[in-house]
Design a protein around this motif. Structure first.
Motif, PDB file in Angstrom:
ATOM      1  N   THR A 227       3.337   3.917   8.257  1.00  0.00           N
ATOM      2  CA  THR A 227       4.176   3.112   7.361  1.00  0.00           C
ATOM      3  C   THR A 227       4.086   1.631   7.682  1.00  0.00           C
ATOM      4  N   TRP A 228       4.062   1.273   8.959  1.00  0.00           N
ATOM      5  CA  TRP A 228       4.048  -0.143   9.331  1.00  0.00           C
ATOM      6  C   TRP A 228       2.770  -0.830   8.871  1.00  0.00           C
ATOM      7  N   GLN A 229       1.644  -0.071   8.888  1.00  0.00           N
ATOM      8  CA  GLN A 229       0.395  -0.653   8.415  1.00  0.00           C
ATOM      9  C   GLN A 229       0.437  -0.856   6.902  1.00  0.00           C
ATOM     10  N   ARG A 230       0.988   0.112   6.176  1.00  0.00           N
ATOM     11  CA  ARG A 230       1.108  -0.021   4.723  1.00  0.00           C
ATOM     12  C   ARG A 230       2.024  -1.185   4.355  1.00  0.00           C
ATOM     13  N   LEU A 231       3.075  -1.372   5.151  1.00  0.00           N
ATOM     14  CA  LEU A 231       3.995  -2.476   4.900  1.00  0.00           C
ATOM     15  C   LEU A 231       3.291  -3.820   5.078  1.00  0.00           C
ATOM     16  N   ILE A 232       2.491  -3.946   6.123  1.00  0.00           N
ATOM     17  CA  ILE A 232       1.756  -5.193   6.363  1.00  0.00           C
ATOM     18  C   ILE A 232       0.771  -5.455   5.228  1.00  0.00           C
TER      19      ILE A 232
ATOM     20  N   MET B  60       1.037  -4.516   2.125  1.00  0.00           N
ATOM     21  CA  MET B  60       1.754  -4.908   0.909  1.00  0.00           C
ATOM     22  C   MET B  60       2.376  -6.294   1.025  1.00  0.00           C
ATOM     23  N   LEU B  61       2.748  -6.701   2.231  1.00  0.00           N
ATOM     24  CA  LEU B  61       3.337  -8.025   2.415  1.00  0.00           C
ATOM     25  C   LEU B  61       2.269  -9.123   2.525  1.00  0.00           C
ATOM     26  N   GLY B  62       1.009  -8.721   2.621  1.00  0.00           N
ATOM     27  CA  GLY B  62      -0.065  -9.687   2.855  1.00  0.00           C
ATOM     28  C   GLY B  62      -0.207 -10.741   1.777  1.00  0.00           C
ATOM     29  N   GLY B  63      -0.107 -10.336   0.499  1.00  0.00           N
ATOM     30  CA  GLY B  63      -0.283 -11.288  -0.592  1.00  0.00           C
ATOM     31  C   GLY B  63       0.798 -12.348  -0.625  1.00  0.00           C
ATOM     32  N   VAL B  64       2.059 -11.911  -0.498  1.00  0.00           N
ATOM     33  CA  VAL B  64       3.184 -12.844  -0.488  1.00  0.00           C
ATOM     34  C   VAL B  64       3.088 -13.787   0.709  1.00  0.00           C
TER      35      VAL B  64
ATOM     36  N   PHE C 174       7.721 -15.759  -4.309  1.00  0.00           N
ATOM     37  CA  PHE C 174       9.082 -15.282  -4.581  1.00  0.00           C
ATOM     38  C   PHE C 174       9.083 -14.221  -5.681  1.00  0.00           C
ATOM     39  N   MET C 175       8.357 -14.466  -6.772  1.00  0.00           N
ATOM     40  CA  MET C 175       8.355 -13.511  -7.879  1.00  0.00           C
ATOM     41  C   MET C 175       7.749 -12.174  -7.465  1.00  0.00           C
ATOM     42  N   ASN C 176       6.717 -12.227  -6.619  1.00  0.00           N
ATOM     43  CA  ASN C 176       6.049 -10.990  -6.210  1.00  0.00           C
ATOM     44  C   ASN C 176       6.875 -10.149  -5.250  1.00  0.00           C
ATOM     45  N   ILE C 177       7.805 -10.765  -4.542  1.00  0.00           N
ATOM     46  CA  ILE C 177       8.596 -10.023  -3.564  1.00  0.00           C
ATOM     47  C   ILE C 177       9.853  -9.440  -4.199  1.00  0.00           C
ATOM     48  N   LEU C 178      10.098  -9.714  -5.477  1.00  0.00           N
ATOM     49  CA  LEU C 178      11.251  -9.109  -6.157  1.00  0.00           C
ATOM     50  C   LEU C 178      11.087  -7.581  -6.151  1.00  0.00           C
TER      51      LEU C 178
ATOM     52  N   ALA D  17       5.790  -1.908  -9.370  1.00  0.00           N
ATOM     53  CA  ALA D  17       4.558  -2.519  -9.898  1.00  0.00           C
ATOM     54  C   ALA D  17       4.326  -3.887  -9.285  1.00  0.00           C
ATOM     55  N   LEU D  18       5.354  -4.509  -8.690  1.00  0.00           N
ATOM     56  CA  LEU D  18       5.159  -5.727  -7.917  1.00  0.00           C
ATOM     57  C   LEU D  18       5.092  -5.368  -6.437  1.00  0.00           C
ATOM     58  N   ASP D  19       4.597  -6.292  -5.623  1.00  0.00           N
ATOM     59  CA  ASP D  19       4.544  -6.047  -4.182  1.00  0.00           C
ATOM     60  C   ASP D  19       5.924  -5.710  -3.637  1.00  0.00           C
ATOM     61  N   GLY D  20       6.951  -6.392  -4.152  1.00  0.00           N
ATOM     62  CA  GLY D  20       8.311  -6.146  -3.682  1.00  0.00           C
ATOM     63  C   GLY D  20       8.782  -4.737  -3.946  1.00  0.00           C
ATOM     64  N   GLY D  21       8.321  -4.138  -5.058  1.00  0.00           N
ATOM     65  CA  GLY D  21       8.679  -2.756  -5.343  1.00  0.00           C
ATOM     66  C   GLY D  21       8.086  -1.811  -4.314  1.00  0.00           C
ATOM     67  N   HIS D  22       6.806  -2.014  -3.979  1.00  0.00           N
ATOM     68  CA  HIS D  22       6.167  -1.195  -2.945  1.00  0.00           C
ATOM     69  C   HIS D  22       6.860  -1.382  -1.596  1.00  0.00           C
ATOM     70  N   VAL D  23       7.203  -2.627  -1.268  1.00  0.00           N
ATOM     71  CA  VAL D  23       7.889  -2.910  -0.014  1.00  0.00           C
ATOM     72  C   VAL D  23       9.239  -2.199   0.024  1.00  0.00           C
ATOM     73  N   MET D  24       9.953  -2.211  -1.098  1.00  0.00           N
ATOM     74  CA  MET D  24      11.261  -1.546  -1.176  1.00  0.00           C
ATOM     75  C   MET D  24      11.138  -0.062  -0.852  1.00  0.00           C
ATOM     76  N   PHE D  25      10.149   0.615  -1.413  1.00  0.00           N
ATOM     77  CA  PHE D  25       9.972   2.046  -1.150  1.00  0.00           C
ATOM     78  C   PHE D  25       9.490   2.303   0.282  1.00  0.00           C
ATOM     79  N   LEU D  26       8.676   1.403   0.820  1.00  0.00           N
ATOM     80  CA  LEU D  26       8.221   1.557   2.195  1.00  0.00           C
ATOM     81  C   LEU D  26       9.376   1.378   3.180  1.00  0.00           C
TER      82      LEU D  26
END
Length: 437
Positions: free
Chosen positions: A100-105, A107-111, A375-379, A383-392
């Motif tokens: 999970t920690w690798q997937r989180l990194i 997904m957070l890479g673009g932001v 900022f917009m991508n982390i919402l 479908a946005l990076d923030g959505g994936h981060v939220m589920f992770l």
């Protein structure tokens, strides 16, 4: 070249650069964690691509639809909705097989890259260019003040001395501070030489927004034309740089804001200007465009602050944090009926760029857009990076991974929500273009 073309080229160049860097933010950690990246695209390749080439296990390309870009990471439920791949047993090189920690990194890479790019641009601007500021010395006539602020105790000719008890050097930033930051008190020097500390209403930013008074303080500059906009009515009417505006529609002009108020009061009707040029008076008639603009500008006098290498680093980061904070604070206005009507799409973003090519303005605007994209991508929208981060994060806290069917539906909902927002924002642009004024 027309102002529209200049803005469009700058917008395309800026977004292309930021999209590629954003996707690299996902691509690099994915490769570091030995996760297969199947595609890396600038723009979307719906049905076909303008260019594509496979290098190793990844297809690199440029799509025809300039609404963003993407990297397709194997074993990840994303906008590609590749159900066939997800139905197969997980492979060790797939996203879903990684900790999970690798997937989180990943997904957070673009932001993260967008934030770093924004800060780095501001650091370079301060290091190479410095920063132009306007102090009270550059505004000997002080500010012209909106009537609503005169009722609070301000007056024409005021000079800003301090905000919240701290010295305030870059005085033309006062409007932004009032609108977006917590301003409790402002100390002013009145034209008669007296000083006064004025307490501001708690909801001053909201009041400014509701009353459409976003620039209550305007510099009282001399009415001398410093810029004539290319392809604007003023250029066709024959205005020249250096002309001094003496009279507009029978109203004597003392300061620049006097001319602006006279034109605004006349609406979209023809204006009669009397200007002093080379010692003689000339009469010029001009009708504003559909936006009520004639295309004349002045320039505030400034001084340039220079930064050492170390100062540019700390100053650039501090400035970037301030820009991010301001954007987050103004986001609350989007959730009002008036704010929603002002949301813009690509047209609004393009208008952030100047009419003529200027590298400093280009990089300043690119840094701003980079921070906005972060900022917009982390919402937390699927479908946005923030959505994936939220589920992770949910998975990390609960120890349970949302099932693939739920993720597919969430991705679909998020995708259609984003499409709706894009259509709404760009629809606002089209509406303003067709009907404003």
């Amino acid at each position: 070249m027309s102002p529209f073309a200049v803005k469009a080229i700058q917008l395309l160049l800026s977004l292309s650069l930021l999209i590629v860097l954003h996707e690299l933010g996902h691509f690099i950690p994915a490769k570091l964690f030995k996760t297969r990246v199947e595609k890396f695209f600038l723009f979307f390749d719906v049905k076909f691509a303008l260019f594509s080439k496979k290098i190793g296990e990844t297809v690199y390309g440029i799509g025809w639809l300039p609404l963003g870009g993407y990297v397709k990471i194997a074993g990840m439920i994303d906008e590609s909705m590749d159900k066939e791949q997800m139905a197969k047993p997980p492979q060790p090189w797939e996203f879903r097989s990684k900790p999970t920690w690798q997937r989180l990194i990943i997904m957070l890479g673009g932001v993260t890259v967008n934030i770093i790019v924004g800060f780095l641009i501001y650091i370079c601007i301060l290091g190479f260019y410095g920063r132009d500021i306007t102090t009270n010395e550059q505004l000997p006539n002080g500010f012209a003040v909106d009537q609503s602020f005169k009722e609070m105790g301000f007056a024409d000719g005021d000079k800003i001395l301090s905000v919240n008890g701290e010295e305030f050097n870059n005085v033309t930033q006062i409007n932004k501070y009032l609108f977006l930051r917590d301003v409790n008190t402002i100390e002013v020097l009145h034209a008669d030489g007296t000083k006064e500390t004025i307490t501001m209403p708690e909801d001053i930013g909201t009041t400014m927004f509701q009353n459409d008074v976003l620039r209550p303080f305007s510099a009282r500059n001399e009415p001398i034309i410093k810029q004539v906009g290319e392809d604007y009515p003023a250029e066709a009417a024959g205005f020249k740089v250096g002309d001094r505006i003496e009279n507009v529609n029978g109203t004597p002009i003392t300061y620049w804001h006097d001319f602006q108020e006279a034109v605004k009061a006349n609406g979209l009707k023809e204006n009669t200007f009397i200007v002093e040029r080379d010692g003689s008076l000339e009469t010029i008639k001009v009708t504003p465009n559909e936006d009520g603009v004639v295309g004349l500008n002045t320039i505030n006098k400034t001084i340039r602050e220079h930064y050492s290498f170390g100062e540019s680093i700390t100053g650039g980061i501090s400035y970037g944090i301030g820009i991010l904070g301001d954007y987050v604070r103004q986001f609350k206005y989007v959730f009002t009926s008036k704010g929603a009507s002002q949301v813009g799409g690509f047209g609004a973003i393009g208008n952030l760029f100047p009419d003529t090519w200027d590298w400093l303005s280009f990089w300043e605007t690119t840094a701003l857009i980079s921070i906005i994209l972060a900022f917009m991508n982390i919402l937390p929208i699927p479908a946005l990076d923030g959505g994936h981060v939220m589920f992770l994060l949910y998975e990390m806290v609960t120890g349970r991974k949302p099932n693939d069917k739920f993720m597919e539906y969430a991705q679909m909902v998020g995708f259609f929500l984003l499409i709706g927002l894009v259509l709404f924002a760009n629809g606002n642009d089209i509406y303003r273009w067709l009907f404003k004024g």
